[in-house]
Design an enzyme around this catalytic site. Structure first.
Site, short mmCIF file in Angstrom:
data_model
loop_
_atom_site.label_atom_id
_atom_site.label_comp_id
_atom_site.label_asym_id
_atom_site.label_seq_id
_atom_site.Cartn_x
_atom_site.Cartn_y
_atom_site.Cartn_z
NE ARG A 57 -2.66 0.89 3.45
CZ ARG A 57 -2.25 0.46 4.57
NH1 ARG A 57 -2.14 2.09 4.52
NH2 ARG A 57 -2.28 0.21 5.57
CE1 TYR A 110 -13.06 13.39 -16.79
CE2 TYR A 110 -13.56 12.65 -14.95
CZ TYR A 110 -13.26 12.23 -15.33
OH TYR A 110 -13.60 11.11 -15.35
CG ASP A 182 -5.79 17.34 -14.76
OD1 ASP A 182 -6.05 17.06 -15.79
OD2 ASP A 182 -7.79 16.87 -14.42
CE LYS A 207 -9.92 9.61 -18.44
NZ LYS A 207 -9.92 10.51 -18.33
C1 PLP Z 1 -10.03 11.24 -17.03
C2 PLP Z 1 -10.40 12.70 -16.34
C3 PLP Z 1 -9.91 12.43 -15.03
C4 PLP Z 1 -9.90 11.55 -13.91
O1 PLP Z 1 -9.28 10.48 -14.28
P1 PLP Z 1 -9.92 8.52 -14.19
O2 PLP Z 1 -8.51 8.24 -13.70
O3 PLP Z 1 -10.79 8.74 -15.06
O4 PLP Z 1 -9.81 8.75 -12.30
C5 PLP Z 1 -8.84 13.62 -14.48
N1 PLP Z 1 -8.56 14.52 -15.08
C6 PLP Z 1 -9.41 14.17 -16.69
C7 PLP Z 1 -8.90 15.64 -17.37
C8 PLP Z 1 -9.48 13.53 -17.60
O5 PLP Z 1 -9.90 13.70 -18.36
#
Ligand code: PLP
Length: 399
Positions: A57, A110, A182, A207
């Protein structure tokens, strides 16, 4: 590593310390715990005096290699990882924010992030101010009133709006705020938020970083002090990245530069093609000169990214007759994969909103988010062309 180019670092960075048995590839270490016969050594590792692992963890060699690679690519002092991108975001905000604090962000974050801002933080008596995305004066004004965190995302989902990171990070610094970006849509190939003045960079590694839509994960990069405190929150609260996912993400990241270059090239060609289609009402891509964020994007990004969106005439009815006919596109909620992925905003990123709320955010009902894959762009354009031809003319009669 920092003197090598980013494509080289995407391949080599972070891996060396996790290699074993002369293997050239990082092993997937599934062991939950790491044992010690020497009680003094065990103690030293446990208190952080000696490098090593105790319990999965907290840390793991495969996960550490992933962290090393993203840390290097973002040019950060430190990095830590999470089970998902949302875990990265919630754990980071959970570490930094306490009742009575104030956060400034933008309206177009998001969907999940927006839920944290509108649903969960207010319950903890944390004041959240969401500014119009792209309204730099409003962001600067709100930041100057004082805030603990300035939270940004650029480009945004789904209309790829752009915020000038350097400009608002300056305002954030002046107000003593921690500036978070982000960077999921841009990736470190196209944008380096730490160089532009941010304190922390977050990724949904699910992504573009992983790039194959087969592993969930998240990361946070920044100064050792900040990252250590976020790591501590995560190790206790438990949103740990799984070693198998870490391996898949690590492998995906080796081709990051190749993929992103191709996705940018494809996205630009598709955006230009869509502008010539009669059935298309509007096209949103920061690489287009008429995009409101074009000049800022040119300044702070190396290329304009693989994400675009476009609105078709006739709204939802048209979507029903168009999207199912695309052969070379998954109709799905993810993005950033080697395959092209499409989805209507009303079903994906902004499913929680009413049509009126979406309209207020500048999201037409017929908006399609398009994540360009690495296919041959001629095939992608032909695919769009044949799908447009499937839309029956009579559906426009009443619209
Ligand atoms: C998909 C996404 C998230 C969240 O990510 P997960 O891996 O699905 O939890 C956060 N910010 C952006 C810009 C995203 O495209």
């Amino acid at each position: 590593m920092r003197d090598a180019k980013i494509s080289t670092r995407a391949i080599w960075a972070g891996e060396k310390e996790s290699l074993a048995f002369g293997a050239t590839q990082v092993p997937v270490v599934h062991s939950v715990s790491f044992g010690y016969d020497d009680m003094d050594e065990w103690y030293d590792v446990a208190v952080g005096k000696k490098k090593g692992h105790i319990y999965g963890r907290n840390t793991n060699p495969t996960v550490e290699a992933f962290e090393g690679k993203i840390r290097d690519l973002e040019g950060a002092e430190a990095a830590t990882s999470f089970s998902t991108g949302m875990a990265a975001i919630s754990n980071t905000l959970g570490t930094l924010l306490y009742p009575g604090d104030r956060v400034v962000s933008i309206k177009d974050t998001y969907g999940g992030t927006n839920k944290i801002f509108t649903e969960f933080l207010p319950k903890q008596n944390i004041d959240v101010v969401l500014c119009d995305t792209g309204d730099h004066e409003e962001i600067e004004r709100e930041v100057a009133k004082g805030c603990k965190v300035l939270y940004l995302e650029t480009p945004t989902n789904p209309t790829v709006k752009i915020t000038d990171i350097e400009r608002v990070a300056k305002a954030g610094k002046k107000a003593g705020a921690i500036v978070i970006v982000d960077n999921t849509f841009a990736t470190p190939i196209n944008q380096q938020p730490l160089e532009l003045g941010a304190d922390l960079v977050i990724h949904s590694a699910t992504k573009f970083l992983g790039g194959h839509a087969d592993a969930l994960g998240g990361s946070v990069c920044g100064s050792k002090d900040l990252v250590d405190s976020i790591y501590h929150y995560r190790e206790i609260n438990g949103a740990t990245l799984d070693p198998m996912s870490a391996y898949l993400l690590l492998r995906g990241m080796k081709t990051l530069k190749l993929r992103i270059d191709k996705q940018c090239e494809n996205a630009m060609a598709i955006a230009k093609y869509l502008q010539t289609v009669d059935l298309v009402e509007s096209v949103f891509y920061p690489g287009l000169e008429d995009h409101p964020g074009h000049e800022i994007a040119k300044k702070q990004m190396n290329d304009f990214g693989g994400m675009l969106s476009f609105a078709v005439k006739g709204g939802v009815d048209t979507l029903r007759h168009f999207l199912p006919h695309l052969k070379f596109a998954n109709k799905a909620a993810n993005l950033g994969s080697v395959e092209t992925v499409v989805g209507p905003s009303r079903t994906t990123s902004h499913v929680e909103c009413t049509p009126e709320e979406r309209a207020a955010m500048g999201i037409p009902e017929g908006l399609i988010r398009y994540s360009a894959g690495i296919e041959d762009v001629d095939d992608l354009i032909q695919d769009l062309e044949q799908a447009f031809q499937k839309i029956p003319a009579n559906i426009f009669v009443n619209s």
